[in-house]
Design an enzyme around this catalytic site. Structure first.
Site, mmCIF file in Angstrom:
data_model
loop_
_atom_site.group_PDB
_atom_site.id
_atom_site.type_symbol
_atom_site.label_atom_id
_atom_site.label_comp_id
_atom_site.label_asym_id
_atom_site.label_seq_id
_atom_site.Cartn_x
_atom_site.Cartn_y
_atom_site.Cartn_z
ATOM 1 N N LYS A 77 -3.010 1.695 1.869
ATOM 2 C CA LYS A 77 -2.507 1.631 0.487
ATOM 3 C C LYS A 77 -3.575 1.885 -0.579
ATOM 4 O O LYS A 77 -3.288 2.499 -1.601
ATOM 5 C CB LYS A 77 -1.830 0.288 0.242
ATOM 6 C CG LYS A 77 -0.573 0.099 1.081
ATOM 7 C CD LYS A 77 0.082 -1.234 0.791
ATOM 8 C CE LYS A 77 1.194 -1.511 1.781
ATOM 9 N NZ LYS A 77 1.903 -2.756 1.512
ATOM 10 N N ASP A 133 5.639 -2.390 -4.132
ATOM 11 C CA ASP A 133 5.410 -3.739 -3.594
ATOM 12 C C ASP A 133 5.483 -4.821 -4.668
ATOM 13 O O ASP A 133 6.065 -5.894 -4.446
ATOM 14 C CB ASP A 133 4.021 -3.838 -2.948
ATOM 15 C CG ASP A 133 3.962 -3.155 -1.594
ATOM 16 O OD1 ASP A 133 5.007 -3.078 -0.921
ATOM 17 O OD2 ASP A 133 2.870 -2.694 -1.215
#
Ligand code: ATR
Length: 307
Positions: A77, A133
């Site tokens: 990420k 997220d």
């Protein structure tokens, strides 16, 4: 739930994927393919084992082969921030990318999702990075735990990748006071400094709170293994001090942490909702349509916990 795709794979099938290392236990393919079936799309969602040193090449490959988009999970990420061609506001804000959308340039110079180019593939394609997220954490806290955040006292355990986004998002949601605890104290301290700089109105303390908190979030990896200890120091903090307790771990469904929190009378939820909502948002980014959330939830639950 185990409905098959209406259409067999053919030359016009489009692909999405998740890249991670390790990837074998990912529940994303089950969840996303259920969503694609419900939307009636001739798309498939795959999973690929990609090592961090191969991420750039894998992204270039997906882009070259006309993938609609990819999800990125551990450990990609942060790395991906410097590998995409453009960053959406969410990717910029959280400094991490978990969703990539491949986009082509049309005749007017506008960048459009690749599925919008029905016949002729665009000459220029770019990868745009998003982060779904942070919103997913808040949605899960609200929907699964009934938690409203503004003005509340919140304890976050962990200051790794997940802990950082969680704590920053809590501050962005204007919690009243944030307590940060991490095994490596220096990481919690630098996170606290970043939050103070970005969200001056939020009080940030290092260490465990005295008295009650509204919410405690476990964002460490402690609890993944059956013989793991508690993620917090029970001598310094009792879960009875917390009205609600959230564990980002969803496998097992109930960690020791959640069992203890429930026994102590706190409201509890695990991180399955977060996985669901980040995936639902990714699907919306790719398709431009509302995600069939309940169908995706059922597929996810079945994949992770069985029937
Ligand atoms: P993720 O992306 O899942 O957040 P990570 O960035 O590796 O993964 O972070 C893992 C978190 O769990 C960190 O807060 C880590 O603490 P450190 O920063 O001190 O490494 C925490 N953690 C992992 N193992 C732990 C353990 N045995 N005891 C306490 N904390 C632990």
């Amino acid at each position: 739930m185990s409905e098959p795709f209406a259409q067999a794979i053919d030359a016009s099938t489009r692909y999405c994927a998740v890249f991670g290392h390790p990837i074998k236990h990912s529940a994303s393919p089950a969840m996303q393919n259920a969503g694609l079936i419900a939307l009636g799309l001739n798309w498939r969602y795959l999973a690929f084992e990609v090592r961090p040193e191969e991420l750039r090449e894998a992204l270039a490959g997906a882009k070259r082969m006309g993938f609609v988009g990819v999800n990125l999970t551990v450990p990609h990420k942060l790395l991906a921030v410097d590998m995409v061609d453009a960053l959406d506001e969410s990717g910029r804000l959280w400094g991490a990318v978990n969703t990539v959308r491949f986009e082509g340039r049309d005749k007017t110079g506008a960048w459009l999702p690749l599925p919008q180019f029905a016949d002729v593939a665009p000459e220029k394609v770019r990868a745009q990075g998003f982060n779904t997220d942070a919103e997913a954490i808040v949605r899960s806290l609200r929907e699964d735990l009934g938690a409203e955040l503004r003005g509340t006292r919140v304890l976050v355990l962990g200051a790794g990748g997940a802990g950082r986004v969680t704590a920053l998002k809590m501050a962005a949601e204007s919690v009243g006071e944030l307590f940060l605890v991490n095994r490596t104290h220096a990481k919690a301290a630098s996170l606290a400094a970043e939050i103070r700089q970005r969200h001056g109105m939020v009080r940030v303390s290092l260490g465990y709170p005295r008295g009650e908190v509204d919410l405690t979030i476990n964002a460490t990896s402690v609890g993944l293994r059956p013989d793991d200890p508690m993620p917090h120091d029970e001598k310094q903090f009792s879960l009875r001090q917390s009205r609600a307790v959230y564990d980002m771990i969803y496998r097992p469904a109930e960690t020791k942490f959640l069992v203890a929190a429930k026994a102590g009378g706190s409201r509890v939820a695990n991180g399955l909702g977060m996985l669901l909502y980040q995936g639902a948002k990714a699907l919306e980014i790719w398709t431009g349509q509302p995600a069939p959330v309940e169908i995706m939830r059922a597929a996810l639950t079945k994949n992770v916990y069985g029937d």
